[in-house]
Write a protein that holds these residues in place. Structure first.
Motif, PDB file in Angstrom:
ATOM      1  N   GLU A  83      81.065  24.283  46.693  1.00  0.00           N
ATOM      2  CA  GLU A  83      81.031  25.572  47.389  1.00  0.00           C
ATOM      3  C   GLU A  83      82.238  26.444  47.047  1.00  0.00           C
ATOM      4  OE1 GLU A  83      78.581  26.929  49.305  1.00  0.00           O
ATOM      5  OE2 GLU A  83      77.389  25.210  48.703  1.00  0.00           O
ATOM      6  N   ILE A  84      83.337  25.806  46.684  1.00  0.00           N
ATOM      7  CA  ILE A  84      84.548  26.526  46.291  1.00  0.00           C
ATOM      8  C   ILE A  84      84.852  26.176  44.829  1.00  0.00           C
ATOM      9  CG2 ILE A  84      87.026  26.851  46.744  1.00  0.00           C
ATOM     10  CD1 ILE A  84      85.267  27.848  49.033  1.00  0.00           C
ATOM     11  N   LEU A  85      85.173  27.190  44.032  1.00  0.00           N
ATOM     12  CA  LEU A  85      85.499  26.973  42.622  1.00  0.00           C
ATOM     13  C   LEU A  85      86.659  25.987  42.520  1.00  0.00           C
ATOM     14  CD1 LEU A  85      85.054  27.857  39.633  1.00  0.00           C
ATOM     15  CD2 LEU A  85      86.791  29.608  40.043  1.00  0.00           C
ATOM     16  N   PRO A  86      86.453  24.840  41.884  1.00  0.00           N
ATOM     17  CA  PRO A  86      87.536  23.864  41.777  1.00  0.00           C
ATOM     18  C   PRO A  86      88.646  24.376  40.853  1.00  0.00           C
ATOM     19  CG  PRO A  86      85.637  23.125  40.534  1.00  0.00           C
ATOM     20  CD  PRO A  86      85.225  24.383  41.239  1.00  0.00           C
ATOM     21  N   ASP A  87      89.856  23.919  41.101  1.00  0.00           N
ATOM     22  CA  ASP A  87      90.989  24.403  40.320  1.00  0.00           C
ATOM     23  C   ASP A  87      91.502  23.332  39.381  1.00  0.00           C
ATOM     24  OD1 ASP A  87      92.884  26.113  39.364  1.00  0.00           O
ATOM     25  OD2 ASP A  87      94.301  25.746  40.996  1.00  0.00           O
ATOM     26  N   PHE A  88      90.844  23.199  38.248  1.00  0.00           N
ATOM     27  CA  PHE A  88      91.287  22.271  37.210  1.00  0.00           C
ATOM     28  C   PHE A  88      92.205  23.015  36.253  1.00  0.00           C
ATOM     29  CE2 PHE A  88      87.323  20.273  38.559  1.00  0.00           C
ATOM     30  CZ  PHE A  88      87.720  18.949  38.662  1.00  0.00           C
ATOM     31  N   THR A  89      93.097  22.298  35.620  1.00  0.00           N
ATOM     32  CA  THR A  89      93.933  22.858  34.565  1.00  0.00           C
ATOM     33  C   THR A  89      93.448  22.255  33.256  1.00  0.00           C
ATOM     34  OG1 THR A  89      95.801  23.134  36.046  1.00  0.00           O
ATOM     35  CG2 THR A  89      96.283  23.083  33.687  1.00  0.00           C
ATOM     36  N   LEU A  90      92.988  23.122  32.343  1.00  0.00           N
ATOM     37  CA  LEU A  90      92.406  22.685  31.079  1.00  0.00           C
ATOM     38  C   LEU A  90      93.034  23.445  29.921  1.00  0.00           C
ATOM     39  CD1 LEU A  90      88.654  22.759  32.190  1.00  0.00           C
ATOM     40  CD2 LEU A  90      90.124  20.754  32.071  1.00  0.00           C
ATOM     41  N   SER A  91      92.857  22.935  28.716  1.00  0.00           N
ATOM     42  CA  SER A  91      93.349  23.602  27.508  1.00  0.00           C
ATOM     43  C   SER A  91      92.312  24.582  26.995  1.00  0.00           C
ATOM     44  CB  SER A  91      93.640  22.572  26.415  1.00  0.00           C
ATOM     45  OG  SER A  91      94.682  21.730  26.818  1.00  0.00           O
ATOM     46  N   ASP A  92      92.802  25.679  26.444  1.00  0.00           N
ATOM     47  CA  ASP A  92      91.890  26.651  25.846  1.00  0.00           C
ATOM     48  C   ASP A  92      91.822  26.433  24.330  1.00  0.00           C
ATOM     49  OD1 ASP A  92      94.171  27.821  24.720  1.00  0.00           O
ATOM     50  OD2 ASP A  92      94.177  29.526  26.086  1.00  0.00           O
ATOM     51  N   VAL A  93      91.147  27.317  23.628  1.00  0.00           N
ATOM     52  CA  VAL A  93      90.950  27.153  22.186  1.00  0.00           C
ATOM     53  C   VAL A  93      92.255  27.260  21.397  1.00  0.00           C
ATOM     54  CG1 VAL A  93      88.531  27.865  22.114  1.00  0.00           C
ATOM     55  CG2 VAL A  93      90.316  29.589  21.909  1.00  0.00           C
ATOM     56  N   ASN A  94      93.290  27.829  22.013  1.00  0.00           N
ATOM     57  CA  ASN A  94      94.587  27.957  21.346  1.00  0.00           C
ATOM     58  C   ASN A  94      95.542  26.828  21.718  1.00  0.00           C
ATOM     59  OD1 ASN A  94      93.833  30.448  20.119  1.00  0.00           O
ATOM     60  ND2 ASN A  94      94.180  31.446  22.086  1.00  0.00           N
TER      61      ASN A  94
ATOM     62  N   GLN B 125      83.065  19.221  24.244  1.00  0.00           N
ATOM     63  CA  GLN B 125      83.022  19.020  22.794  1.00  0.00           C
ATOM     64  C   GLN B 125      84.401  18.921  22.158  1.00  0.00           C
ATOM     65  OE1 GLN B 125      80.089  22.403  22.253  1.00  0.00           O
ATOM     66  NE2 GLN B 125      79.811  21.144  20.436  1.00  0.00           N
ATOM     67  N   PRO B 126      84.473  18.321  20.986  1.00  0.00           N
ATOM     68  CA  PRO B 126      85.744  18.313  20.255  1.00  0.00           C
ATOM     69  C   PRO B 126      86.202  19.749  19.980  1.00  0.00           C
ATOM     70  CG  PRO B 126      84.202  16.772  19.270  1.00  0.00           C
ATOM     71  CD  PRO B 126      83.437  17.548  20.299  1.00  0.00           C
ATOM     72  N   LEU B 127      87.501  19.941  19.977  1.00  0.00           N
ATOM     73  CA  LEU B 127      88.093  21.267  19.825  1.00  0.00           C
ATOM     74  C   LEU B 127      87.596  21.996  18.578  1.00  0.00           C
ATOM     75  CD1 LEU B 127      90.090  23.344  20.925  1.00  0.00           C
ATOM     76  CD2 LEU B 127      91.879  22.187  19.611  1.00  0.00           C
TER      77      LEU B 127
ATOM     78  N   ALA C 118      88.346  17.911  27.955  1.00  0.00           N
ATOM     79  CA  ALA C 118      88.504  16.721  27.115  1.00  0.00           C
ATOM     80  C   ALA C 118      88.347  15.412  27.881  1.00  0.00           C
ATOM     81  CB  ALA C 118      89.865  16.753  26.427  1.00  0.00           C
ATOM     82  N   GLU C 119      88.764  15.377  29.123  1.00  0.00           N
ATOM     83  CA  GLU C 119      88.677  14.149  29.914  1.00  0.00           C
ATOM     84  C   GLU C 119      87.437  14.104  30.807  1.00  0.00           C
ATOM     85  OE1 GLU C 119      92.413  13.682  31.935  1.00  0.00           O
ATOM     86  OE2 GLU C 119      93.539  13.963  30.085  1.00  0.00           O
ATOM     87  N   MET C 120      86.574  15.071  30.651  1.00  0.00           N
ATOM     88  CA  MET C 120      85.316  15.169  31.409  1.00  0.00           C
ATOM     89  C   MET C 120      85.538  15.238  32.920  1.00  0.00           C
ATOM     90  SD  MET C 120      82.669  12.834  29.225  1.00  0.00           S
ATOM     91  CE  MET C 120      81.293  13.367  30.223  1.00  0.00           C
ATOM     92  N   LYS C 121      86.651  15.796  33.336  1.00  0.00           N
ATOM     93  CA  LYS C 121      86.927  15.939  34.768  1.00  0.00           C
ATOM     94  C   LYS C 121      85.961  16.922  35.417  1.00  0.00           C
ATOM     95  CE  LYS C 121      91.863  14.960  34.424  1.00  0.00           C
ATOM     96  NZ  LYS C 121      93.211  15.533  34.554  1.00  0.00           N
ATOM     97  N   VAL C 122      85.773  18.057  34.757  1.00  0.00           N
ATOM     98  CA  VAL C 122      84.888  19.089  35.296  1.00  0.00           C
ATOM     99  C   VAL C 122      83.445  18.609  35.269  1.00  0.00           C
ATOM    100  CG1 VAL C 122      84.058  21.461  35.034  1.00  0.00           C
ATOM    101  CG2 VAL C 122      86.472  20.927  34.628  1.00  0.00           C
TER     102      VAL C 122
END
Length: 172
Positions: free
Chosen positions: A39-50, A102-104, A128-132
């Motif tokens: 119901e609330i957008l979870p706040d994960f910290t992930l890497s972007d394409v850069n 997917q792989p970067l 990468a760790e499939m948390k989301v």
């Protein structure tokens, strides 16, 4: 003899069908539990394409947010993200967060082809760790979620959604 065999086969088929039908009526149907997005957008910290890490909440800011879990090899994902990229100007008032496991290298190739990664409101993140994926219990892609500026879920979809519908949900 052939006629007798055909009659026997016909009787066996009719009887078998009736028996299976009777068994099916006596069983109570199994109901799959409904899985719904948070119901609330979870706040994960992930890497972007850069390679930079970003918080989903920071990227969403206080804007309506289109959050899509995708896979670049999925033709439905290709169609959905392709349609969004063609009409990207209509999404400029919203945060768009695209996430994949997917792989970067695969993600970068796909993202470059879309031509929208340099838009300030568009973010491609690597799970990468499939948390989301685990948290959302992703079973099919594209999985599409729309959150309001307060980060509350408004809509959720699986599969292709017409762009008009996405824009309508985001503007509510």
């Amino acid at each position: 003899m052939k006629k007798t065999n055909l009659i026997l086969l016909f009787i066996v088929l009719i009887g078998g069908t009736a028996y299976i039908s009777m068994l099916a009526q006596n069983e109570t149907p199994v109901q799959k539990p409904e899985v719904s997005a948070p119901e609330i957008l979870p706040d994960f910290t992930l890497s972007d394409v850069n390679g930079n890490t970003s918080s989903i909440h920071d990227l969403a800011a206080n804007k309506p947010t289109l959050f899509i879990y995708f896979n670049s090899t999925c033709h439905l994902c290709q169609d959905e993200l392709g349609s969004i990229s063609k009409r990207i100007k209509e999404f400029e008032d919203y945060s768009l967060i695209f996430t994949t496991v997917q792989p970067l290298e695969e993600m970068i190739s796909f993202v470059d082809g879309l031509g929208i990664k340099d838009n300030p409101n568009v973010h491609f993140l690597l799970d990468a760790e499939m948390k989301v994926a685990t948290f959302y219990q992703i079973r099919s892609v594209p999985s599409i979620y729309i959150y309001n500026p307060q980060k509350q879920l408004q809509s959720e979809y699986v599969g292709i959604v017409p762009i008009e519908r996405l824009l309508s949900d985001l503007s509510e």
